[in-house]
Write a protein that holds these residues in place. Structure first.
Motif, PDB file in Angstrom:
ATOM      1  N   ILE A  76       0.900  -1.196  -0.039  1.00 26.41           N
ATOM      2  CA  ILE A  76      -0.056  -0.063   0.052  1.00 26.41           C
ATOM      3  C   ILE A  76       0.778   1.179   0.071  1.00 26.41           C
ATOM      4  N   LEU A  77       0.760   2.186  -1.240  1.00 26.46           N
ATOM      5  CA  LEU A  77       1.153   3.268  -1.142  1.00 26.46           C
ATOM      6  C   LEU A  77       0.383   4.380  -0.964  1.00 26.46           C
ATOM      7  N   PHE A  78       0.502   5.246   0.224  1.00 23.88           N
ATOM      8  CA  PHE A  78      -0.088   6.449   0.544  1.00 23.88           C
ATOM      9  C   PHE A  78       0.553   7.839   0.426  1.00 23.88           C
ATOM     10  N   ASN A  79       0.552   8.443  -0.903  1.00 21.39           N
ATOM     11  CA  ASN A  79       0.852   9.645  -1.041  1.00 21.39           C
ATOM     12  C   ASN A  79       0.171  10.497  -0.447  1.00 21.39           C
ATOM     13  N   ASN A  80       0.540  10.884   0.891  1.00 23.39           N
ATOM     14  CA  ASN A  80       0.008  11.806   1.669  1.00 23.39           C
ATOM     15  C   ASN A  80       0.565  13.341   1.732  1.00 23.39           C
ATOM     16  N   ALA A  81       1.745  13.440   1.605  1.00 24.66           N
ATOM     17  CA  ALA A  81       2.485  14.657   1.955  1.00 24.66           C
ATOM     18  C   ALA A  81       1.990  15.714   0.968  1.00 24.66           C
ATOM     19  N   GLY A  82       1.961  16.929   1.398  1.00 27.91           N
ATOM     20  CA  GLY A  82       1.579  17.997   0.787  1.00 27.91           C
ATOM     21  C   GLY A  82       1.858  19.525   1.272  1.00 27.91           C
ATOM     22  N   VAL A  83       1.675  20.596   0.660  1.00 26.40           N
ATOM     23  CA  VAL A  83       1.987  21.814   1.213  1.00 26.40           C
ATOM     24  C   VAL A  83       0.666  22.668   0.422  1.00 26.40           C
ATOM     25  N   ASN A  84       0.332  23.556   1.214  1.00 30.83           N
ATOM     26  CA  ASN A  84      -0.407  24.602   0.877  1.00 30.83           C
ATOM     27  C   ASN A  84      -0.213  25.921   0.859  1.00 30.83           C
ATOM     28  N   MET A  85      -1.160  26.767   0.108  1.00 31.62           N
ATOM     29  CA  MET A  85      -0.937  28.401   0.233  1.00 31.62           C
ATOM     30  C   MET A  85      -2.183  29.114  -0.116  1.00 31.62           C
ATOM     31  N   VAL A  86      -2.562  29.923   0.554  1.00 36.07           N
ATOM     32  CA  VAL A  86      -3.763  30.816   0.231  1.00 36.07           C
ATOM     33  C   VAL A  86      -3.296  32.058  -0.289  1.00 36.07           C
ATOM     34  N   GLY A  87      -3.597  32.239  -1.618  1.00 37.34           N
ATOM     35  CA  GLY A  87      -3.361  33.753  -2.369  1.00 37.34           C
ATOM     36  C   GLY A  87      -3.918  33.671  -3.860  1.00 37.34           C
ATOM     37  N   LYS A 123       1.935  -8.501  -8.873  1.00 37.23           N
ATOM     38  CA  LYS A 123       0.511  -8.372  -9.561  1.00 37.23           C
ATOM     39  C   LYS A 123      -0.693  -7.887  -8.413  1.00 37.23           C
ATOM     40  N   HIS A 124      -0.207  -7.049  -7.682  1.00 44.97           N
ATOM     41  CA  HIS A 124      -1.252  -6.716  -6.687  1.00 44.97           C
ATOM     42  C   HIS A 124      -0.615  -5.375  -6.009  1.00 44.97           C
ATOM     43  N   GLY A 125      -1.610  -4.609  -5.413  1.00 49.93           N
ATOM     44  CA  GLY A 125      -1.110  -3.563  -4.531  1.00 49.93           C
ATOM     45  C   GLY A 125      -2.473  -2.099  -4.679  1.00 49.93           C
ATOM     46  N   THR A 126      -1.984  -1.254  -3.789  1.00 55.46           N
ATOM     47  CA  THR A 126      -3.067  -0.274  -3.655  1.00 55.46           C
ATOM     48  C   THR A 126      -2.381   1.055  -3.686  1.00 55.46           C
ATOM     49  N   ILE A 127      -2.657   2.025  -4.446  1.00 53.98           N
ATOM     50  CA  ILE A 127      -2.069   3.480  -4.462  1.00 53.98           C
ATOM     51  C   ILE A 127      -3.038   4.210  -4.141  1.00 53.98           C
ATOM     52  N   ALA A 128      -3.083   5.075  -3.149  1.00 50.01           N
ATOM     53  CA  ALA A 128      -3.899   6.208  -2.718  1.00 50.01           C
ATOM     54  C   ALA A 128      -3.258   7.693  -2.641  1.00 50.01           C
ATOM     55  N   PHE A 129      -3.787   8.694  -3.289  1.00 52.04           N
ATOM     56  CA  PHE A 129      -3.307  10.089  -3.173  1.00 52.04           C
ATOM     57  C   PHE A 129      -4.074  11.017  -2.270  1.00 52.04           C
ATOM     58  N   GLU A 161      -7.017   3.239 -14.449  1.00 53.85           N
ATOM     59  CA  GLU A 161      -7.155   2.364 -15.720  1.00 53.85           C
ATOM     60  C   GLU A 161      -6.063   2.032 -16.079  1.00 53.85           C
ATOM     61  N   GLU A 162      -4.795   2.507 -16.161  1.00 53.98           N
ATOM     62  CA  GLU A 162      -3.616   2.196 -16.681  1.00 53.98           C
ATOM     63  C   GLU A 162      -3.124   0.714 -15.716  1.00 53.98           C
ATOM     64  N   VAL A 163      -3.505   0.620 -14.539  1.00 54.34           N
ATOM     65  CA  VAL A 163      -2.873  -0.643 -13.815  1.00 54.34           C
ATOM     66  C   VAL A 163      -3.835  -1.467 -13.461  1.00 54.34           C
ATOM     67  N   LYS A 164      -5.110  -1.298 -13.706  1.00 51.37           N
ATOM     68  CA  LYS A 164      -6.026  -2.175 -12.990  1.00 51.37           C
ATOM     69  C   LYS A 164      -5.807  -3.690 -13.672  1.00 51.37           C
ATOM     70  N   GLY A 165      -5.163  -3.668 -14.783  1.00 56.21           N
ATOM     71  CA  GLY A 165      -5.014  -5.311 -15.198  1.00 56.21           C
ATOM     72  C   GLY A 165      -3.881  -5.832 -14.478  1.00 56.21           C
ATOM     73  N   PHE A 166      -3.110  -5.044 -13.523  1.00 57.13           N
ATOM     74  CA  PHE A 166      -2.039  -5.888 -12.956  1.00 57.13           C
ATOM     75  C   PHE A 166      -2.543  -5.985 -11.574  1.00 57.13           C
ATOM     76  N   GLY A 167      -3.726  -5.748 -11.257  1.00 60.06           N
ATOM     77  CA  GLY A 167      -4.407  -5.965  -9.822  1.00 60.06           C
ATOM     78  C   GLY A 167      -4.011  -5.070  -8.876  1.00 60.06           C
ATOM     79  N   ILE A 168      -3.680  -3.836  -9.286  1.00 55.91           N
ATOM     80  CA  ILE A 168      -3.607  -2.574  -8.608  1.00 55.91           C
ATOM     81  C   ILE A 168      -4.771  -1.703  -8.624  1.00 55.91           C
ATOM     82  N   THR A 169      -5.085  -1.358  -7.434  1.00 53.61           N
ATOM     83  CA  THR A 169      -6.096  -0.305  -7.226  1.00 53.61           C
ATOM     84  C   THR A 169      -5.609   0.972  -6.907  1.00 53.61           C
ATOM     85  N   VAL A 170      -6.404   1.910  -7.487  1.00 56.91           N
ATOM     86  CA  VAL A 170      -6.046   3.529  -7.142  1.00 56.91           C
ATOM     87  C   VAL A 170      -7.067   4.170  -6.800  1.00 56.91           C
ATOM     88  N   THR A 171      -6.997   5.042  -5.717  1.00 56.36           N
ATOM     89  CA  THR A 171      -7.973   5.948  -5.603  1.00 56.36           C
ATOM     90  C   THR A 171      -7.289   7.383  -4.857  1.00 56.36           C
TER      91      THR A 171
END
Length: 283
Positions: A76-87, A123-129, A161-171
């Motif tokens: 499971i990969l959770f791409n969580n890091a982020g920065v923000n700015m109001v302007g 042939k499996h995995g989950t990627i979240a952003f 759509e690109e990786v579903k054939g490899f058993g990988i889920t993306v959200t």
């Protein structure tokens, strides 16, 4: 037992998700720009590494590969890091805008580039952003930050759509306002050079940042539990496909419902004009 790789673990969703995964008995590779900020995760068994998503891609991939060596791969990969700015767009310099995209978009791509080949091989995995409810709509004076969230939502949809054939889920996980350090005093939330012309437009947002911080309705601990269930297929997600866009928080749900209803009304109003641009049968 799953093996996690989570970016941006010093606070907020990254930190709480790492804790929830460790409590489940999973293995966690937790990253932060300063590993001193995640010593508590190391004490609980996480492998902690320094990772700054503004680094060049080669350096990011080297750090990811070294971190993965003890485990061989990641589930499971959770791409969580982020920065923000109001302007406003005019106030946010090109340098500041590029810095946001380096972390919120390109950094996620670099980490995913490093881990995706391993997921394909197994042939499996989950990627979240980690996205945002602002990935559904526009709000004045957060244009550049919002653009990064629209970009990551589009990326996630295509990658799914690109990786579903490899058993990988993306959200993409799209929270509303949660009680994290996103508006914390240590954050550089406003552009280095403000403009007098946007003072009136910016004032409500400055007030919002000052009054909302520490009072947000969203509970990051509860959100982390849902994230872990979603990405491991447990709890409410058992036997179900995780949605392409997982909205978190009552405020986010309300905003998305309003956006979808408004878009449907607009589409119906202009439908005859829109379809009039096609070739006719005779042509």
């Amino acid at each position: 037992m799953a093996i996690w790789f989570i970016t941006g673990c010093s606070t907020g969703f990254g930190h709480e998700t790492a804790l929830a995964a460790l409590a489940r008995g999973d293995k966690v590779i937790a990253t932060a720009r300063n590993t001193d900020d995640i010593n508590d995760l190391a004490d609980k068994g996480a492998l902690v590494i320094a990772l700054d998503l503004s680094w060049p891609e080669e350096k990011i991939q080297e750090a990811v590969n070294v971190a993965m060596e003890p485990f061989g791969s990641v589930d499971i990969l959770f791409n969580n890091a982020g920065v923000n700015m109001v302007g406003s767009l005019e106030e946010v310099s090109s340098k500041e805008a590029r810095a946001m995209f380096d972390v919120n978009f390109w950094g996620h791509i670099s980490v995913t580039h490093a881990i995706l080949p391993h997921m394909r091989a197994q042939k499996h995995g989950t990627i979240a952003f980690n996205g945002s409810m602002l990935g559904w709509t526009g709000m004045g004076c957060v244009s550049t930050y919002t653009a990064t969230k629209w970009a990551i939502a589009g990326l996630a949809h295509c990658l799914k759509e690109e990786v579903k054939g490899f058993g990988i889920t993306v959200t993409v996980i799209e929270p509303g306002f949660f009680r994290t350090q996103a508006f914390g005093a240590a954050k550089q939330l406003f552009p280095a050079q403000g403009m007098e012309g946007y003072k009136v437009a910016m004032e409500p947002l400055r007030t919002l940042v000052g009054t909302v911080h520490g009072r947000q309705a969203g509970d990051p601990v509860k959100a982390a539990r849902v994230i872990v269930e979603a990405l491991t297929g447990e709890g409410a997600f058992e036997g179900k496909e995780v949605p392409a866009r997982l909205v978190l928080g009552a405020d986010a749900v309300g905003m998305v419902e309003g956006v979808l209803n408004g878009q449907k009304r607009s589409l119906e109003e202009w439908k005859s004009v829109s379809v009039s641009t096609d070739f006719t049968v005779a042509e």
